[in-house]
Design a protein around this motif. Structure first.
Motif, PDB file in Angstrom:
ATOM      1  N   LEU A 159       0.928  -1.302   0.019  1.00 21.65           N
ATOM      2  CA  LEU A 159      -0.018   0.001   0.082  1.00 21.65           C
ATOM      3  C   LEU A 159       1.067   1.245   0.007  1.00 21.65           C
ATOM      4  CD1 LEU A 159      -1.841  -2.298   1.081  1.00 21.65           C
ATOM      5  CD2 LEU A 159      -3.225  -0.592   2.151  1.00 21.65           C
ATOM      6  N   ASN A 160       0.450   2.164  -0.599  1.00 21.95           N
ATOM      7  CA  ASN A 160       0.982   3.562  -0.639  1.00 21.95           C
ATOM      8  C   ASN A 160       0.777   4.282   0.654  1.00 21.95           C
ATOM      9  OD1 ASN A 160      -1.050   5.179  -1.396  1.00 21.95           O
ATOM     10  ND2 ASN A 160      -0.632   4.539  -3.573  1.00 21.95           N
ATOM     11  N   SER A 161       1.364   5.676   0.738  1.00 26.56           N
ATOM     12  CA  SER A 161       1.047   6.357   1.904  1.00 26.56           C
ATOM     13  C   SER A 161      -0.335   6.832   1.874  1.00 26.56           C
ATOM     14  CB  SER A 161       2.112   7.471   2.018  1.00 26.56           C
ATOM     15  OG  SER A 161       2.169   8.358   1.021  1.00 26.56           O
ATOM     16  N   PRO A 180     -17.428   2.821   1.547  1.00 27.97           N
ATOM     17  CA  PRO A 180     -17.599   1.894   0.680  1.00 27.97           C
ATOM     18  C   PRO A 180     -16.490   1.930  -0.271  1.00 27.97           C
ATOM     19  CG  PRO A 180     -19.735   2.765   0.852  1.00 27.97           C
ATOM     20  CD  PRO A 180     -18.760   3.784   1.686  1.00 27.97           C
ATOM     21  N   GLN A 181     -15.981   2.932  -0.914  1.00 29.15           N
ATOM     22  CA  GLN A 181     -14.927   3.010  -1.698  1.00 29.15           C
ATOM     23  C   GLN A 181     -13.474   2.565  -1.044  1.00 29.15           C
ATOM     24  OE1 GLN A 181     -13.986   6.870  -3.399  1.00 29.15           O
ATOM     25  NE2 GLN A 181     -12.234   6.139  -4.405  1.00 29.15           N
ATOM     26  N   LEU A 182     -13.351   2.640  -0.060  1.00 29.02           N
ATOM     27  CA  LEU A 182     -12.255   2.461   0.615  1.00 29.02           C
ATOM     28  C   LEU A 182     -12.234   0.816   0.981  1.00 29.02           C
ATOM     29  CD1 LEU A 182      -9.317   2.790   2.120  1.00 29.02           C
ATOM     30  CD2 LEU A 182     -10.564   3.384   4.203  1.00 29.02           C
ATOM     31  N   THR A 192      -9.986  -4.357  -0.518  1.00 26.43           N
ATOM     32  CA  THR A 192     -10.397  -5.651  -1.020  1.00 26.43           C
ATOM     33  C   THR A 192      -9.590  -5.872  -2.294  1.00 26.43           C
ATOM     34  OG1 THR A 192     -12.576  -5.504  -0.106  1.00 26.43           O
ATOM     35  CG2 THR A 192     -12.155  -7.156  -1.709  1.00 26.43           C
ATOM     36  N   THR A 193      -9.291  -4.856  -3.283  1.00 25.39           N
ATOM     37  CA  THR A 193      -8.504  -5.192  -4.575  1.00 25.39           C
ATOM     38  C   THR A 193      -7.005  -5.299  -3.828  1.00 25.39           C
ATOM     39  OG1 THR A 193     -10.121  -3.754  -5.653  1.00 25.39           O
ATOM     40  CG2 THR A 193      -7.716  -3.983  -6.431  1.00 25.39           C
ATOM     41  N   GLU A 194      -6.565  -4.617  -2.926  1.00 24.66           N
ATOM     42  CA  GLU A 194      -5.145  -4.839  -2.578  1.00 24.66           C
ATOM     43  C   GLU A 194      -4.954  -6.181  -2.006  1.00 24.66           C
ATOM     44  OE1 GLU A 194      -2.626  -3.092  -2.862  1.00 24.66           O
ATOM     45  OE2 GLU A 194      -3.392  -1.585  -4.034  1.00 24.66           O
ATOM     46  N   ARG A 195      -6.076  -6.540  -0.942  1.00 26.60           N
ATOM     47  CA  ARG A 195      -5.937  -7.971  -0.461  1.00 26.60           C
ATOM     48  C   ARG A 195      -5.885  -9.008  -1.482  1.00 26.60           C
ATOM     49  NH1 ARG A 195     -11.052  -9.600   2.193  1.00 26.60           N
ATOM     50  NH2 ARG A 195     -11.410  -9.942  -0.069  1.00 26.60           N
ATOM     51  N   ASP A 196      -6.719  -8.775  -2.711  1.00 26.47           N
ATOM     52  CA  ASP A 196      -6.682  -9.798  -3.617  1.00 26.47           C
ATOM     53  C   ASP A 196      -5.353  -9.825  -4.309  1.00 26.47           C
ATOM     54  OD1 ASP A 196      -9.212 -10.515  -2.955  1.00 26.47           O
ATOM     55  OD2 ASP A 196     -10.230  -9.202  -4.481  1.00 26.47           O
ATOM     56  N   ARG A 197      -4.784  -8.700  -4.671  1.00 27.37           N
ATOM     57  CA  ARG A 197      -3.428  -8.567  -5.151  1.00 27.37           C
ATOM     58  C   ARG A 197      -2.475  -9.217  -4.275  1.00 27.37           C
ATOM     59  NH1 ARG A 197       0.829  -5.910  -4.289  1.00 27.37           N
ATOM     60  NH2 ARG A 197       0.082  -4.678  -2.886  1.00 27.37           N
TER      61      ARG A 197
END
Length: 127
Positions: free
Chosen positions: A57-59, A82-84, A89-94
């Protein structure tokens, strides 16, 4: 505690701690002489920041996420948008894909090591 003590307790450089502060990830009180002073809560916060950086994750994302997490002092926890939640969720999937790829690579290496060991390749090259 002063910045040097926080750096020692977390294994993070003073320079990084100052950067975290400029990015809004960490806050310090100031003494009358201008020295940074952190509470004990800062140790857990810095460790959490490091883990989130290590996860890729970035800062900016970390700054959005930190208010949604509780520090050991029971610090503020806001409801995530909801956006966060979607972004996280996208980061976790990555990260899960990266883990799967790393496991696959490790399995290929294990197979190569096993094959080389059984065929005596290592013995012929070293002896």
């Amino acid at each position: 505690m002063r910045i040097g003590e926080l750096a020692r307790r977390t294994g993070v450089s003073e320079r990084s701690l100052r950067y975290y502060e400029t990015q809004g990830l960490l806050r310090a009180e100031r003494t009358p002489s201008g020295h940074r002073v952190y509470g004990d809560w800062a140790v857990d916060r810095v460790i959490r920041i490091q883990a989130l950086y290590a996860a890729g994750l970035n800062s900016k994302k970390i700054a959005l996420l930190l208010p949604c997490m509780r520090d050991t002092d029971g610090g503020p926890s806001e409801i995530a948008t909801p956006q966060l939640v979607t972004e996280l969720t996208t980061e976790r999937d990555r990260i899960n894909r990266m883990i799967t790829d790393l496991i696959r690579s490790r399995d290929v290496l294990d197979e190569a090591i096993d094959t080389a060991s059984r065929s005596g390749v290592l013995n012929r090259r070293t002896g």
